[in-house]
Motif scaffolding. Sequence first.
Motif, PDB file in Angstrom:
ATOM      1  N   GLY A 196     -15.951  -4.713   0.738  1.00 25.68           N
ATOM      2  CA  GLY A 196     -16.395  -6.051  -0.224  1.00 25.68           C
ATOM      3  C   GLY A 196     -14.914  -6.217   1.054  1.00 25.68           C
ATOM      4  O   GLY A 196     -13.815  -5.369   1.356  1.00 25.68           O
ATOM      5  N   LEU A 197     -14.278  -7.432   0.337  1.00 35.52           N
ATOM      6  CA  LEU A 197     -13.228  -7.874   1.270  1.00 35.52           C
ATOM      7  C   LEU A 197     -11.906  -7.007   0.821  1.00 35.52           C
ATOM      8  O   LEU A 197     -10.735  -7.173   1.624  1.00 35.52           O
ATOM      9  N   ASP A 198     -11.889  -6.615  -0.166  1.00 36.51           N
ATOM     10  CA  ASP A 198     -11.060  -5.903  -1.069  1.00 36.51           C
ATOM     11  C   ASP A 198     -10.599  -4.708  -0.434  1.00 36.51           C
ATOM     12  O   ASP A 198      -9.357  -4.184   0.298  1.00 36.51           O
ATOM     13  N   MET A 199     -11.552  -4.290   0.381  1.00 35.61           N
ATOM     14  CA  MET A 199     -11.121  -2.786   0.707  1.00 35.61           C
ATOM     15  C   MET A 199     -11.554  -3.422   2.439  1.00 35.61           C
ATOM     16  O   MET A 199     -10.229  -2.171   3.157  1.00 35.61           O
ATOM     17  N   ALA A 200     -11.583  -4.219   3.061  1.00 37.57           N
ATOM     18  CA  ALA A 200     -11.455  -4.470   4.374  1.00 37.57           C
ATOM     19  C   ALA A 200      -9.632  -5.023   4.588  1.00 37.57           C
ATOM     20  O   ALA A 200      -9.247  -4.550   5.135  1.00 37.57           O
ATOM     21  N   ARG A 250      -1.018   8.434 -11.183  1.00 40.49           N
ATOM     22  CA  ARG A 250      -0.968   9.099 -10.031  1.00 40.49           C
ATOM     23  C   ARG A 250      -2.274   9.143  -9.191  1.00 40.49           C
ATOM     24  O   ARG A 250      -2.805  10.081  -8.564  1.00 40.49           O
ATOM     25  N   GLN A 251      -3.321   8.918  -9.758  1.00 38.86           N
ATOM     26  CA  GLN A 251      -5.126   8.490  -9.724  1.00 38.86           C
ATOM     27  C   GLN A 251      -4.811   7.698  -8.166  1.00 38.86           C
ATOM     28  O   GLN A 251      -5.639   8.687  -7.368  1.00 38.86           O
ATOM     29  N   CYS A 252      -4.597   6.400  -7.900  1.00 43.34           N
ATOM     30  CA  CYS A 252      -3.981   6.016  -6.948  1.00 43.34           C
ATOM     31  C   CYS A 252      -2.672   5.729  -6.299  1.00 43.34           C
ATOM     32  O   CYS A 252      -2.454   5.335  -7.161  1.00 43.34           O
ATOM     33  N   ASP A 253      -2.641   5.199  -4.656  1.00 41.14           N
ATOM     34  CA  ASP A 253      -1.436   4.568  -3.950  1.00 41.14           C
ATOM     35  C   ASP A 253      -1.687   3.004  -5.049  1.00 41.14           C
ATOM     36  O   ASP A 253      -0.478   2.324  -4.673  1.00 41.14           O
ATOM     37  N   MET A 254      -2.753   2.246  -4.503  1.00 39.38           N
ATOM     38  CA  MET A 254      -2.658   0.986  -4.293  1.00 39.38           C
ATOM     39  C   MET A 254      -3.755   0.507  -5.646  1.00 39.38           C
ATOM     40  O   MET A 254      -4.690   1.151  -5.489  1.00 39.38           O
ATOM     41  N   ALA A 255      -4.282  -0.441  -6.380  1.00 38.10           N
ATOM     42  CA  ALA A 255      -5.488  -1.420  -6.990  1.00 38.10           C
ATOM     43  C   ALA A 255      -5.019  -2.755  -6.237  1.00 38.10           C
ATOM     44  O   ALA A 255      -4.345  -3.635  -6.084  1.00 38.10           O
ATOM     45  N   ALA A 256      -6.801  -3.270  -5.768  1.00 39.22           N
ATOM     46  CA  ALA A 256      -6.963  -4.178  -5.456  1.00 39.22           C
ATOM     47  C   ALA A 256      -8.740  -4.161  -6.187  1.00 39.22           C
ATOM     48  O   ALA A 256      -9.506  -3.347  -4.902  1.00 39.22           O
ATOM     49  N   SER A 257      -8.503  -5.680  -6.912  1.00 39.46           N
ATOM     50  CA  SER A 257      -9.981  -5.327  -7.457  1.00 39.46           C
ATOM     51  C   SER A 257      -9.501  -6.975  -8.043  1.00 39.46           C
ATOM     52  O   SER A 257      -9.898  -7.313  -9.475  1.00 39.46           O
ATOM     53  N   ALA A 258      -9.713  -7.537  -7.037  1.00 40.60           N
ATOM     54  CA  ALA A 258      -9.744  -9.199  -7.455  1.00 40.60           C
ATOM     55  C   ALA A 258      -8.817  -9.402  -8.372  1.00 40.60           C
ATOM     56  O   ALA A 258      -9.117  -9.544  -9.380  1.00 40.60           O
ATOM     57  N   ILE A 259      -7.578  -8.989  -8.856  1.00 37.43           N
ATOM     58  CA  ILE A 259      -6.607  -8.403  -9.246  1.00 37.43           C
ATOM     59  C   ILE A 259      -5.707 -10.298  -9.906  1.00 37.43           C
ATOM     60  O   ILE A 259      -4.928 -10.416  -9.188  1.00 37.43           O
ATOM     61  N   THR A 260      -5.964 -10.805 -10.753  1.00 36.58           N
ATOM     62  CA  THR A 260      -5.296 -11.825 -11.133  1.00 36.58           C
ATOM     63  C   THR A 260      -3.637 -11.538 -11.235  1.00 36.58           C
ATOM     64  O   THR A 260      -3.012 -10.602 -12.336  1.00 36.58           O
ATOM     65  N   ILE A 261      -2.754 -12.180 -10.915  1.00 31.54           N
ATOM     66  CA  ILE A 261      -1.539 -12.179 -11.312  1.00 31.54           C
ATOM     67  C   ILE A 261      -0.683 -12.425 -11.945  1.00 31.54           C
ATOM     68  O   ILE A 261      -1.227 -14.036 -12.454  1.00 31.54           O
ATOM     69  N   THR A 262      -0.406 -11.885 -12.971  1.00 33.15           N
ATOM     70  CA  THR A 262       0.015 -12.526 -14.529  1.00 33.15           C
ATOM     71  C   THR A 262       1.420 -12.271 -14.412  1.00 33.15           C
ATOM     72  O   THR A 262       1.729 -10.274 -14.543  1.00 33.15           O
ATOM     73  N   PRO A 263       2.289 -12.519 -15.760  1.00 29.11           N
ATOM     74  CA  PRO A 263       3.267 -12.104 -16.096  1.00 29.11           C
ATOM     75  C   PRO A 263       3.140 -10.838 -16.738  1.00 29.11           C
ATOM     76  O   PRO A 263       4.290  -9.893 -16.695  1.00 29.11           O
ATOM     77  N   GLU A 264       2.272 -10.593 -17.786  1.00 32.32           N
ATOM     78  CA  GLU A 264       2.276  -9.185 -18.699  1.00 32.32           C
ATOM     79  C   GLU A 264       2.039  -8.233 -17.763  1.00 32.32           C
ATOM     80  O   GLU A 264       2.015  -7.075 -18.271  1.00 32.32           O
TER      81      GLU A 264
END
Length: 260
Positions: free
Chosen positions: A63-67, A99-113
């Motif tokens: 997918g795009l995030d993986m690319a 420490r399950q992963c280094d980065m998260a990429a899953s169409a994550i919306t940036i929010t203050p929370e």
Amino acid sequence: MRHPLPVAALAAATLLTLTACSGSGDDAGADGELALVRAGSLTVCTNPPYEPFEYEEDGVIVGLDMALTGEIAADLGVELRPLNTGFDAIESGAALNARQCDMAASAITITPEREENVDFTDAYFDADQGVLVASGSPVAAESDLEGLTIGVQQATTGAGWVEEQGLEGVQFEDLGLQIQALRNGQVDVVVNDVTVLEPFAGGGLEVAFVVPTGEQYGFAVRTGNTALLDAANATLARITQDGTYDELVAEYFGTGEPVD
């Protein structure tokens, strides 16, 4: 509508030396070394199915995030290692902090929370919410949702929007279960990012309307992991400038050209 967001250009990235991480300790050593949870790999938590951003194809998450994160991994000189993870653990920062992963990429919306729990890269995509219904449904506006059963994906901004409107939301673990519930008549409508709902339009389903929210996606890293954050932002700047970003968006959205 789908709007890829150009990222701001950054200064040239510092060359990073990679080391493995045993599951504890700092993300960057005294010499500025970048520590990874698995030697030689950039482990990325993601939550398919969420096409075209992340989905499985022949048993492999693509997918795009993986690319895009694959470009980050390539610039770091390591392999990309996607890890299927529940979205609640992704957006809360729990998977990163464990420490399950280094980065998260899953169409994550940036929010203050969410920014209280993780650090985000520069935004790389604009998004709005959409409402998916069965073809021929009378639903055409927000006012039509009153009294309906609405399928939402847990821990998402779509679920938050439904709650804010005082509407009845039924939570599902992922997008696939949402769509299945709509087809089976378990829910009246589905709310999620319009970009991932559009591919389901047709075959008895249609997008009734779009809710403009001005959301922006970013990749997440553990709070304080500036070494990886800077490296990721440098890659986003590079692929925006050299045309790679536009090419990848066109590929995964099937447009044959960059999405405006």
